[in-house]
Design an enzyme around this catalytic site. Structure first.
Site, PDB file in Angstrom:
ATOM      1  N   SER A   5      35.215  39.266  40.220  1.00 33.15           N
ATOM      2  CA  SER A   5      35.643  40.301  41.163  1.00 33.15           C
ATOM      3  C   SER A   5      34.397  40.900  41.806  1.00 33.15           C
ATOM      4  O   SER A   5      33.487  41.363  41.110  1.00 33.15           O
ATOM      5  CB  SER A   5      36.411  41.392  40.417  1.00 33.15           C
ATOM      6  OG  SER A   5      36.437  42.559  41.207  1.00 33.15           O
ATOM      7  N   HIS A  55      37.387  36.821  43.608  1.00 33.83           N
ATOM      8  CA  HIS A  55      38.501  37.781  43.548  1.00 33.83           C
ATOM      9  C   HIS A  55      38.106  39.016  44.353  1.00 33.83           C
ATOM     10  O   HIS A  55      37.104  39.660  44.065  1.00 33.83           O
ATOM     11  CB  HIS A  55      38.744  38.126  42.081  1.00 33.83           C
ATOM     12  CG  HIS A  55      39.847  39.088  41.812  1.00 33.83           C
ATOM     13  ND1 HIS A  55      41.158  38.694  41.614  1.00 33.83           N
ATOM     14  CD2 HIS A  55      39.849  40.434  41.685  1.00 33.83           C
ATOM     15  CE1 HIS A  55      41.904  39.750  41.373  1.00 33.83           C
ATOM     16  NE2 HIS A  55      41.139  40.830  41.410  1.00 33.83           N
ATOM     17  N   ASP A  73      39.261  42.676  45.747  1.00 31.07           N
ATOM     18  CA  ASP A  73      40.216  43.752  45.471  1.00 31.07           C
ATOM     19  C   ASP A  73      40.384  44.655  46.682  1.00 31.07           C
ATOM     20  O   ASP A  73      39.419  45.283  47.139  1.00 31.07           O
ATOM     21  CB  ASP A  73      39.699  44.601  44.304  1.00 31.07           C
ATOM     22  CG  ASP A  73      39.723  43.832  42.998  1.00 31.07           C
ATOM     23  OD1 ASP A  73      40.824  43.469  42.555  1.00 31.07           O
ATOM     24  OD2 ASP A  73      38.636  43.597  42.424  1.00 31.07           O
ATOM     25  N   MET A 106      42.111  48.031  48.057  1.00 29.93           N
ATOM     26  CA  MET A 106      42.710  49.282  47.552  1.00 29.93           C
ATOM     27  C   MET A 106      42.875  50.253  48.707  1.00 29.93           C
ATOM     28  O   MET A 106      41.978  50.382  49.551  1.00 29.93           O
ATOM     29  CB  MET A 106      41.784  49.920  46.523  1.00 29.93           C
ATOM     30  CG  MET A 106      41.465  49.017  45.355  1.00 29.93           C
ATOM     31  SD  MET A 106      40.364  49.879  44.222  1.00 29.93           S
ATOM     32  CE  MET A 106      40.182  48.636  42.956  1.00 29.93           C
ATOM     33  N   HIS A 110      43.490  40.409  45.898  1.00 28.04           N
ATOM     34  CA  HIS A 110      44.342  41.221  45.015  1.00 28.04           C
ATOM     35  C   HIS A 110      44.643  42.518  45.748  1.00 28.04           C
ATOM     36  O   HIS A 110      43.765  43.364  45.884  1.00 28.04           O
ATOM     37  CB  HIS A 110      43.592  41.465  43.685  1.00 28.04           C
ATOM     38  CG  HIS A 110      44.314  42.375  42.741  1.00 28.04           C
ATOM     39  ND1 HIS A 110      43.690  42.963  41.658  1.00 28.04           N
ATOM     40  CD2 HIS A 110      45.599  42.792  42.701  1.00 28.04           C
ATOM     41  CE1 HIS A 110      44.564  43.712  41.011  1.00 28.04           C
ATOM     42  NE2 HIS A 110      45.728  43.637  41.627  1.00 28.04           N
ATOM     43  N   MET A 163      46.025  45.944  46.031  1.00 27.85           N
ATOM     44  CA  MET A 163      46.515  47.139  45.326  1.00 27.85           C
ATOM     45  C   MET A 163      46.851  48.166  46.396  1.00 27.85           C
ATOM     46  O   MET A 163      46.141  49.159  46.586  1.00 27.85           O
ATOM     47  CB  MET A 163      45.434  47.647  44.360  1.00 27.85           C
ATOM     48  CG  MET A 163      45.307  46.745  43.139  1.00 27.85           C
ATOM     49  SD  MET A 163      43.751  46.997  42.270  1.00 27.85           S
ATOM     50  CE  MET A 163      42.727  45.887  43.219  1.00 27.85           C
ATOM     51  N   MET A 175      47.948  42.765  34.600  1.00 23.85           N
ATOM     52  CA  MET A 175      46.809  43.686  34.624  1.00 23.85           C
ATOM     53  C   MET A 175      46.497  44.136  33.201  1.00 23.85           C
ATOM     54  O   MET A 175      47.387  44.568  32.460  1.00 23.85           O
ATOM     55  CB  MET A 175      47.123  44.919  35.485  1.00 23.85           C
ATOM     56  CG  MET A 175      47.164  44.677  36.981  1.00 23.85           C
ATOM     57  SD  MET A 175      45.642  44.015  37.705  1.00 23.85           S
ATOM     58  CE  MET A 175      44.430  45.286  37.296  1.00 23.85           C
ATOM     59  N   ASP A 228      43.273  40.556  34.544  1.00 24.53           N
ATOM     60  CA  ASP A 228      42.298  41.278  35.370  1.00 24.53           C
ATOM     61  C   ASP A 228      42.091  42.661  34.766  1.00 24.53           C
ATOM     62  O   ASP A 228      43.037  43.439  34.661  1.00 24.53           O
ATOM     63  CB  ASP A 228      42.844  41.372  36.800  1.00 24.53           C
ATOM     64  CG  ASP A 228      41.913  42.104  37.763  1.00 24.53           C
ATOM     65  OD1 ASP A 228      40.770  42.407  37.388  1.00 24.53           O
ATOM     66  OD2 ASP A 228      42.359  42.356  38.903  1.00 24.53           O
TER      67      ASP A 228
HETATM   68  C1  DX5 Z   1      40.640  46.762  38.970  1.00 25.63           C
HETATM   69  C2  DX5 Z   1      40.436  45.514  39.769  1.00 25.63           C
HETATM   70  C3  DX5 Z   1      39.587  44.529  39.079  1.00 25.63           C
HETATM   71  C4  DX5 Z   1      38.198  44.998  38.732  1.00 25.63           C
HETATM   72  C5  DX5 Z   1      37.828  44.326  37.448  1.00 25.63           C
HETATM   73  O1  DX5 Z   1      41.714  47.468  39.439  1.00 25.63           O
HETATM   74  O2  DX5 Z   1      41.673  44.877  40.050  1.00 25.63           O
HETATM   75  O3  DX5 Z   1      39.574  43.251  39.714  1.00 25.63           O
HETATM   76  O4  DX5 Z   1      37.214  44.734  39.694  1.00 25.63           O
HETATM   77  O5  DX5 Z   1      36.604  44.817  36.991  1.00 25.63           O
HETATM   78  P1  DX5 Z   1      36.143  44.655  35.479  1.00 25.63           P
HETATM   79  O6  DX5 Z   1      36.080  43.195  35.169  1.00 25.63           O
HETATM   80  O7  DX5 Z   1      34.818  45.335  35.458  1.00 25.63           O
HETATM   81  O8  DX5 Z   1      37.178  45.347  34.606  1.00 25.63           O
HETATM   82 ZN    ZN Z   2      41.615  42.794  40.794  1.00 27.87          ZN
END
Ligand code: DX5
Ligand code: ZN
Length: 222
Positions: A8, A31, A33, A35, A64, A66, A135, A173
């Site tokens: 990620s 990956h 993310d 948000m 991903h 969110m 998750m 994740d």
């Molecule tokens: C959190 C994200 C993850 C995050 C994971 O909501 O979806 O993808 O970047 O980070 P680590 O591996 O540090 O938990």
């Molecule tokens: Zn993620």
């Protein structure tokens, strides 16, 4: 089944995006993310940044999302060429219609479940997806600890996929590291997102190799 390692880039040095992607070149997929500060209490980036990660063409991109209203926003991520687009079932109005639209646009499709969301209501629609994202932290931030109580859900999901005889991946994740990847793999995960474990490692490439080999023994068993 071969394990897939998906670093990620949430907390990487975004000013040097290409350099950071080069660091993780030996991974399977990047990956990314997204948000929106509504579905989760954090804001990252949107379509233009994801598109430039796709266009850098270092690795295929796993988006991903969110975000609220993925029915409205997710198709754009398939249109710019993401290899897979994952949306949260808690936010989607019509997950099956959306999955079909994303497939029509040419991407793989993932369905994500927050820690408190069970897989059971979705067992009959597993065939609409390529991947289920269990998750293992509350979504929103990198660097949190792996929630071990998600292990039974990973197991139930793997069991449901096996029973239906479907080629569906299970992604985990959140808090995935050398300390936790084996228990997730043993429970049935085959696709592993790791943010801080990879980007905080001294050598990202060797951490990716290590994670892959720790997962492989267990993945080959399912
Ligand atoms: C959190 C994200 C993850 C995050 C994971 O909501 O979806 O993808 O970047 O980070 P680590 O591996 O540090 O938990
Ligand atoms: Zn993620």
């Amino acid at each position: 089944m071969e394990p897939t390692i998906s670093p990620s880039i949430l907390n990487c040095d975004i000013g040097d995006l290409r350099g950071q992607l080069e660091l993780i070149r030996s991974a399977d997929i990047a990956h990314v993310d997204v948000m929106d500060n509504h579905f989760v209490p954090n804001l990252s980036w949107g379509l233009p940044v994801v598109e430039s990660v796709v266009n850098s063409a270092v690795l295929p991109v796993d988006a991903h999302l969110m975000i609220e209203d993925p029915d409205r926003w997710a198709p754009g991520y398939a249109e710019v060429g993401c290899h897979s687009v994952t949306f949260h079932v808690e936010a989607a109005t019509a997950p099956v219609r959306l999955a079909r639209e994303l497939h029509r646009l040419g991407s793989k499709v993932g369905l994500a479940l927050r820690p408190a969301t069970d897989i059971t209501p979705f067992v009959d629609i597993l065939c609409e997806f390529d991947m289920i994202l269990v998750m293992t932290v509350e979504p929103g931030f990198g660097g949190q600890s792996f929630i071990e109580s998600m292990i039974p859900k990973i197991r139930r999901t793997r069991e449901a996929i096996r029973t239906a005889d479907l080629p569906v991946s299970i992604q985990v994740d959140g808090g995935v590291s050398r300390a936790t990847i084996e228990m997730a793999a043993e429970a049935g995960a085959d696709n592993f997102v790791a943010g801080s474990a990879v980007f905080k490692a001294e050598d990202a490439a060797s951490e990716i190799d290590l994670l892959r080999s720790l997962a492989a023994a267990h993945c080959h068993a399912h």
